[in-house]
Design an enzyme around this catalytic site. Structure first.
Site, PDB file in Angstrom:
ATOM      1  N   LYS A  35     -57.186 -69.780  43.728  1.00 46.43           N
ATOM      2  CA  LYS A  35     -56.794 -68.397  44.054  1.00 46.43           C
ATOM      3  C   LYS A  35     -55.397 -68.412  44.680  1.00 46.43           C
ATOM      4  CE  LYS A  35     -58.955 -68.941  48.536  1.00 46.43           C
ATOM      5  NZ  LYS A  35     -60.186 -68.894  49.303  1.00 46.43           N
ATOM      6  N   ARG A 135     -68.202 -60.859  56.629  1.00 44.56           N
ATOM      7  CA  ARG A 135     -67.072 -60.375  55.837  1.00 44.56           C
ATOM      8  C   ARG A 135     -67.613 -59.933  54.480  1.00 44.56           C
ATOM      9  NH1 ARG A 135     -62.303 -64.649  54.678  1.00 44.56           N
ATOM     10  NH2 ARG A 135     -63.931 -65.251  53.203  1.00 44.56           N
ATOM     11  N   TYR A 258     -28.075 -63.747  63.767  1.00 45.37           N
ATOM     12  CA  TYR A 258     -28.244 -62.365  64.226  1.00 45.37           C
ATOM     13  C   TYR A 258     -28.635 -62.318  65.689  1.00 45.37           C
ATOM     14  CZ  TYR A 258     -27.854 -60.447  59.530  1.00 45.37           C
ATOM     15  OH  TYR A 258     -27.393 -60.066  58.301  1.00 45.37           O
ATOM     16  N   MET A 306     -32.274 -63.291  55.620  1.00 47.37           N
ATOM     17  CA  MET A 306     -32.872 -63.145  54.285  1.00 47.37           C
ATOM     18  C   MET A 306     -32.556 -64.335  53.377  1.00 47.37           C
ATOM     19  SD  MET A 306     -32.674 -60.046  51.505  1.00 47.37           S
ATOM     20  CE  MET A 306     -33.341 -58.800  52.572  1.00 47.37           C
TER      21      MET A 306
HETATM   22  C1  LIG Z   1     -60.628 -70.069  49.713  1.00 51.25           C
HETATM   23  C2  LIG Z   1     -62.067 -70.380  49.690  1.00 51.25           C
HETATM   24  C3  LIG Z   1     -62.512 -71.698  49.805  1.00 51.25           C
HETATM   25  C4  LIG Z   1     -61.606 -72.864  50.091  1.00 51.25           C
HETATM   26  O1  LIG Z   1     -61.259 -72.904  51.453  1.00 51.25           O
HETATM   27  P1  LIG Z   1     -60.308 -74.080  52.001  1.00 51.25           P
HETATM   28  O2  LIG Z   1     -60.340 -73.904  53.463  1.00 51.25           O
HETATM   29  O3  LIG Z   1     -58.956 -73.815  51.434  1.00 51.25           O
HETATM   30  O4  LIG Z   1     -60.882 -75.338  51.509  1.00 51.25           O
HETATM   31  C5  LIG Z   1     -63.881 -71.928  49.643  1.00 51.25           C
HETATM   32  N1  LIG Z   1     -64.733 -70.915  49.415  1.00 51.25           N
HETATM   33  C6  LIG Z   1     -64.329 -69.625  49.323  1.00 51.25           C
HETATM   34  C7  LIG Z   1     -65.339 -68.557  49.086  1.00 51.25           C
HETATM   35  C8  LIG Z   1     -62.998 -69.316  49.465  1.00 51.25           C
HETATM   36  O5  LIG Z   1     -62.597 -68.049  49.393  1.00 51.25           O
END
Ligand SMILES: *Cc1c(COP(=O)(O)O)cnc(C)c1O
Length: 361
Positions: A35, A135, A258, A306
């Site tokens: 992801k 969550r 800056y 930037m």
């Molecule tokens: C992103 C994610 C992981 C991986 O987590 P890491 O800490 O990067 O290993 C595992 N399970 C779910 C559901 C996730 O969203």
């Protein structure tokens, strides 16, 4: 010479890291988390690299958004591709069926929708139990109801049980053991189904969470969220680099950048780097955040802008215009830079912007 600002990716480091996952979790299938565009490394490249390993350690990949899955599917036509918790409606279910995506179901309404849908092909469903993060995921009651709806339903070809830990990186927390037993006992009461709990931290610190599928993310990219592993167990896959554009010799009492946030107290050599927040280097990097130049550390001195940043190289007289500078990578971890900036490697990795050249080896 490369661009002034670029990021290099090492296939060898990625292969090394998945070998470590396999060593730590020898029995589990590996679902690589790609992801966030492969945590900023390129989801397609990460997937291809893992699949082309001599030994195919990786049995599937997961993303968080439908458009990520669609893009990846073009290059990854048949392997297991899991779409993590998303908004489930009929068009989404049809997309999943057409693209042969596995889908996480995290509420009872989605399970009901699936049980009544007419789909072009059955789906592999991962039912998610909320074990404490509050969550996404179902409570016990809803999980059981969703399981019963989907266990013998023609729209579903197989059911997995999953959960996600709230604090597996905190090796002293008792919560993880409880969260393991919540999913394990609930799943057991519903029969034999493949289970998945472990993120990177749990793969490293909680072997009893490995079950049938582990879900490594950050450790594939070289960061150990627990700090428990030997230094050589993981290697950084990403190297974020820039060059020195110019060097200024300043007297004591001058300001830099800056608002002249950095003030010289002694005569100083200040190098200007071709990296800024529009490249993905954090603007909130405070003075003192390290970069690496000719094998030595130099501190950020003055506000990141930037396109440019400034560092103090008074102690590195050999530093010269055109020199390569590592912002993070080999010898300086993104985790360490993140500590200075009040963030984590995950965020730094995913924020590198489009204008930064990508170099894959
Ligand atoms: C992103 C994610 C992981 C991986 O987590 P890491 O800490 O990067 O290993 C595992 N399970 C779910 C559901 C996730 O969203």
């Amino acid at each position: 010479m490369h661009n002034t600002t670029w990021v290099e990716f090492s296939a060898e480091a990625l292969r090394h890291n998945i070998t470590t996952v396999r060593r730590l979790a020898p029995e589990a299938a590996i679902l690589a988390m790609v992801k966030g565009n492969g945590y900023g490394h390129g989801a397609n490249w990460v997937t291809q690299t893992l699949l082309q390993c001599q030994r195919p350690f990786c049995q599937g990949v997961a993303v968080a958004r439908l458009n990520e899955a669609q893009r990846l599917r073009e290059h990854y036509p048949s392997g297991r591709l899991l779409l993590l918790g998303t908004l489930v409606d009929l068009p989404l279910l049809e997309q999943c069926a057409n693209l042969q995506l596995d889908l996480v179901v995290h509420n009872l309404a989605s399970a009901t929708l699936i049980s009544k849908a007419s789909l072009p092909a059955p789906l592999v469903i991962w039912l998610k139990h909320n074990v404490g993060m509050n969550r996404l995921g179902m409570n016990r009651e809803d999980f059981i109801a969703a399981h019963k709806l989907l266990a013998n339903c023609e729209q579903v070809s197989s059911l997995h049980h999953m959960s996600h830990f709230s604090e597996a990186d905190d090796v002293n927390s008792e919560a993880t053991a409880q969260q393991i037993s919540r999913l394990t006992s609930l799943s057991k009461s519903l029969g034999e189904h493949p289970k998945s709990m472990a993120n990177s931290a749990a793969i490293i610190a909680h072997p009893n969470s490995h079950a049938q599928w582990v879900r490594p993310g950050i450790m594939l990219y070289g960061d150990d969220p627990t700090g428990n592993l030997a230094d050589t167990a993981l290697a950084p896959v990403m190297r974020f680099k820039t060059r020195i554009l110019d060097i200024h010799e300043l007297a004591a009492g001058e300001g830099v950048g800056y608002n002249r946030r950095w003030r010289t107290t002694v005569p100083s050599r200040i190098a200007t780097l071709a990296v800024g927040y529009a490249d993905g280097y954090p603007r909130h990097a405070p003075d003192g955040t390290p970069v690496l130049i000719r094998g030595k550390r130099a501190p950020i001195a003055g506000r990141v802008s930037m396109d440019l940043s400034t560092i103090d190289v008074s102690h590195i007289p050999e530093a010269a215009i055109g020199d390569e500078v590592t912002l993070w990578g080999e010898g300086l971890s993104a985790a360490e830079v993140g500590q200075h900036c009040g963030t984590i490697s995950y965020e730094l990795f995913t924020r590198i912007t489009d204008r930064v050249a990508r170099i894959y080896d």
